[in-house]
Design a protein around this motif. Structure first.
Motif, short mmCIF file in Angstrom:
data_model
loop_
_atom_site.label_atom_id
_atom_site.label_comp_id
_atom_site.label_asym_id
_atom_site.label_seq_id
_atom_site.Cartn_x
_atom_site.Cartn_y
_atom_site.Cartn_z
N THR A 194 10.44 57.26 17.68
CA THR A 194 9.19 56.72 18.19
C THR A 194 8.47 57.74 19.06
OG1 THR A 194 10.13 54.49 18.19
CG2 THR A 194 8.17 54.85 19.55
N VAL A 195 7.15 57.76 18.93
CA VAL A 195 6.30 58.57 19.80
C VAL A 195 5.38 57.64 20.57
CG1 VAL A 195 4.57 60.40 19.94
CG2 VAL A 195 6.32 60.49 18.15
N HIS A 196 5.32 57.85 21.89
CA HIS A 196 4.37 57.13 22.73
C HIS A 196 3.28 58.11 23.19
CE1 HIS A 196 6.91 53.59 22.87
NE2 HIS A 196 7.94 54.33 23.29
N PHE A 197 2.04 57.77 22.94
CA PHE A 197 0.90 58.60 23.33
C PHE A 197 0.34 58.03 24.63
CE2 PHE A 197 1.14 58.34 18.68
CZ PHE A 197 1.28 59.68 18.34
N ILE A 198 0.53 58.75 25.73
CA ILE A 198 0.11 58.27 27.04
C ILE A 198 -1.24 58.87 27.39
CG2 ILE A 198 0.66 58.19 29.49
CD1 ILE A 198 3.62 58.55 28.70
N PHE A 199 -2.23 58.03 27.60
CA PHE A 199 -3.55 58.46 28.06
C PHE A 199 -3.69 57.98 29.50
CE2 PHE A 199 -3.70 58.39 23.50
CZ PHE A 199 -4.44 59.52 23.16
N GLN A 200 -3.55 58.92 30.41
CA GLN A 200 -3.40 58.61 31.84
C GLN A 200 -4.72 58.68 32.59
OE1 GLN A 200 -0.82 61.25 34.33
NE2 GLN A 200 -2.54 60.94 35.75
N PRO A 201 -4.98 57.72 33.46
CA PRO A 201 -6.15 57.81 34.34
C PRO A 201 -5.85 58.59 35.61
CG PRO A 201 -5.05 55.72 34.72
CD PRO A 201 -4.28 56.43 33.62
N ALA A 202 -6.91 59.00 36.30
CA ALA A 202 -6.84 59.41 37.71
C ALA A 202 -5.83 60.51 38.02
CB ALA A 202 -6.55 58.17 38.57
N GLU A 203 -5.87 61.58 37.24
CA GLU A 203 -5.00 62.71 37.57
C GLU A 203 -5.54 63.49 38.75
OE1 GLU A 203 -3.55 66.60 38.01
OE2 GLU A 203 -5.55 66.28 37.19
N GLU A 204 -6.85 63.53 38.93
CA GLU A 204 -7.48 64.40 39.91
C GLU A 204 -7.37 63.86 41.34
OE1 GLU A 204 -8.35 67.30 39.35
OE2 GLU A 204 -8.88 67.49 37.23
N GLY A 205 -6.16 63.94 41.89
CA GLY A 205 -5.96 63.64 43.30
C GLY A 205 -5.69 62.20 43.64
N LEU A 206 -5.79 61.29 42.68
CA LEU A 206 -5.60 59.87 42.97
C LEU A 206 -4.24 59.34 42.54
CD1 LEU A 206 -9.14 58.50 42.02
CD2 LEU A 206 -8.25 59.04 44.30
N GLY A 207 -3.44 60.17 41.90
CA GLY A 207 -2.07 59.76 41.58
C GLY A 207 -1.95 58.75 40.47
N GLY A 208 -2.76 58.87 39.43
CA GLY A 208 -2.65 57.94 38.32
C GLY A 208 -1.30 58.00 37.65
N GLY A 209 -0.71 59.19 37.58
CA GLY A 209 0.61 59.33 36.99
C GLY A 209 1.66 58.58 37.78
N ARG A 210 1.58 58.69 39.09
CA ARG A 210 2.52 57.96 39.95
C ARG A 210 2.36 56.46 39.75
NH1 ARG A 210 1.24 59.44 45.66
NH2 ARG A 210 -0.58 58.13 45.22
N ARG A 211 1.13 56.01 39.69
CA ARG A 211 0.90 54.56 39.54
C ARG A 211 1.41 54.06 38.20
NH1 ARG A 211 -4.92 51.45 40.24
NH2 ARG A 211 -4.28 49.50 39.23
N MET A 212 1.24 54.84 37.13
CA MET A 212 1.78 54.42 35.84
C MET A 212 3.29 54.28 35.90
SD MET A 212 -0.45 56.38 32.88
CE MET A 212 -0.31 55.09 31.62
#
Length: 402
Positions: A128-146
């Motif tokens: 399986t492949v999961h394609f992650i389209f992440q919000p808010a990389e620019e200083g807001l920590g979208g990756g952390r929130r995901m």
């Protein structure tokens, strides 16, 4: 695998149109509603299962290969723009005043969409492949929130991979390294307080501009005299505020200075925060003032695993000559919140060349005249496809080296 790039180049016009549309309609972090809807719509059009709403505007597409296999990997692209006024003059320039895709996230999103389409049409892999389209990389920590909202609980994977364009690196060249590749990102501020007073009689005041001026000069001594020479670290001033321009004869009672810190190791990060505080408080006291210090740890350093680097380098090397893949790329003091995903799962973050003009010039990311190079779209998409083929190629060989 050059034919893979050529096959993806057949969609160049369509993919570039998607990229231009995203570029013309940039959205800030956690506001990527139009972008997320476009991404989700394309994935569904190509028969890929879609989940929306993770971290607000995040999108995850899931595709199972036609071969039997239980392994799973994730590929991540970022979607948000920056608060910059565009100055490119391009026909598809931003239609949103003061907002611009100045880091190439429009291109990152497009490349992953291109790979998703190809893999949906050619699912010759196991797992399986999961394609992650992440919000808010620019200083807001979208990756952390995901991650905090259960990204890898909902979409379990054994490894996760990221890709970012690199202006100044020749088109089609790749750069990666094991271990720390991008820096810890810290934000600090110091508020110096005194009594202030009339500029004509400074002896009747305690002047906080004095310790502030000494502090800015002394700050670089932390790097030069407290950090081992073999280590890389940065302390930069980004903002100074004091007084009122309409009253230059008034000594302000409060001065604020703030900036950023960058490092790669926990020990160096600790030294920087401690010494900054000590300098501010001691210099304030020496001038009869006080100092309020805040030193905040934002993004952690991005650390690639050796196995992830080996797999990513093999995937890139299959598209180009071996010397086009630098596996000892110098660390970069920029930050990247893909680091949060790599704290949860092994993997690697790859850089790919955005190109250089014939005269050797280029516009770097986060500048008003930067633009993503459309010629990179089929190369980046092919890298993602190659990575899936190397990680999940068949039930028997999938994941070797991962």
């Amino acid at each position: 695998m050059q034919d893979l790039i050529q096959r993806l180049a057949e969609w160049q016009e369509e993919l570039a149109a998607i990229r231009h549309d995203l570029h013309r309609h940039p959205e800030m972090g956690f506001e990527e509603r139009r972008t997320a809807a476009l991404v989700a719509g394309k994935l569904r059009e190509w028969g890929i299962e879609v989940a929306e709403g993770l971290a607000g505007t995040g999108v995850v597409g899931t595709l199972k290969g036609r071969r039997p296999g239980q392994r799973a990997i994730a590929l991540r692209a970022d979607m948000d723009a920056l608060p910059i006024q565009e100055e490119t003059g391009l026909p598809y320039a931003s239609a949103s005043p003061g907002v611009m895709h100045a880091c190439g996230h429009d291109g990152h999103t497009t490349m992953l969409l291109g790979a998703a389409r190809h893999l949906a049409e050619n699912p010759d892999f196991a797992g399986t492949v999961h394609f992650i389209f992440q919000p808010a990389e620019e200083g807001l920590g979208g990756g952390r929130r995901m991650v905090e909202e259960g990204l890898f609980r909902r979409f379990p994977v054994e490894a996760v991979f990221g890709l970012h364009n690199e202006p100044g690196l020749a088109l089609g060249r790749f750069g990666i390294r094991p271990g720390p590749m991008l820096a810890n990102v810290d934000t600090w501020s110091v508020t110096f307080r005194g009594t202030g007073g009339h500029g004509a009689v400074p002896h009747r005041a305690t002047d906080p501009t004095q310790p502030m001026a000494s502090f800015i000069t002394a700050l670089q001594g932390v790097i030069g005299r407290n950090i081992p020479a073999r280590e890389t670290a940065v302390l930069s001033v980004g903002h100074v505020a004091a007084g009122d321009a309409r009253a230059p004869n008034v000594i302000p009672s409060e001065v604020r200075v703030s900036g950023t810190g960058r490092s790669f190791s926990p020990g160096v990060r600790e030294i920087m925060g401690r010494r900054l505080r000590e300098l501010a408080e001691l210099l304030a006291a020496a001038h009869g003032c006080t100092a309020e210090v805040a030193y905040r740890h934002d993004y952690p350093a991005l650390v690639n695993t050796a196995e992830g680097v080996a797999l990513a380098a093999a995937a890139a090397g299959a598209l180009a000559s071996a010397d086009a893949v630098d596996t000892d790329f110098p660390p970069i003091t920029a930050g990247e919140d893909f680091a949060y995903m790599l704290q949860e799962r092994p993997g690697a973050f790859m850089l790919v060349g955005n190109g250089v003009a014939e005269d050797g010039t280029f516009h770097h990311v986060h500048t008003p005249r930067y633009d993503f190079n459309d010629a990179l779209i089929p190369i980046g998409a092919a890298y993602w496809v190659s990575l899936v083929q190397h990680a999940l190629g068949t039930a028997e060989t999938a994941g070797q080296g991962a």
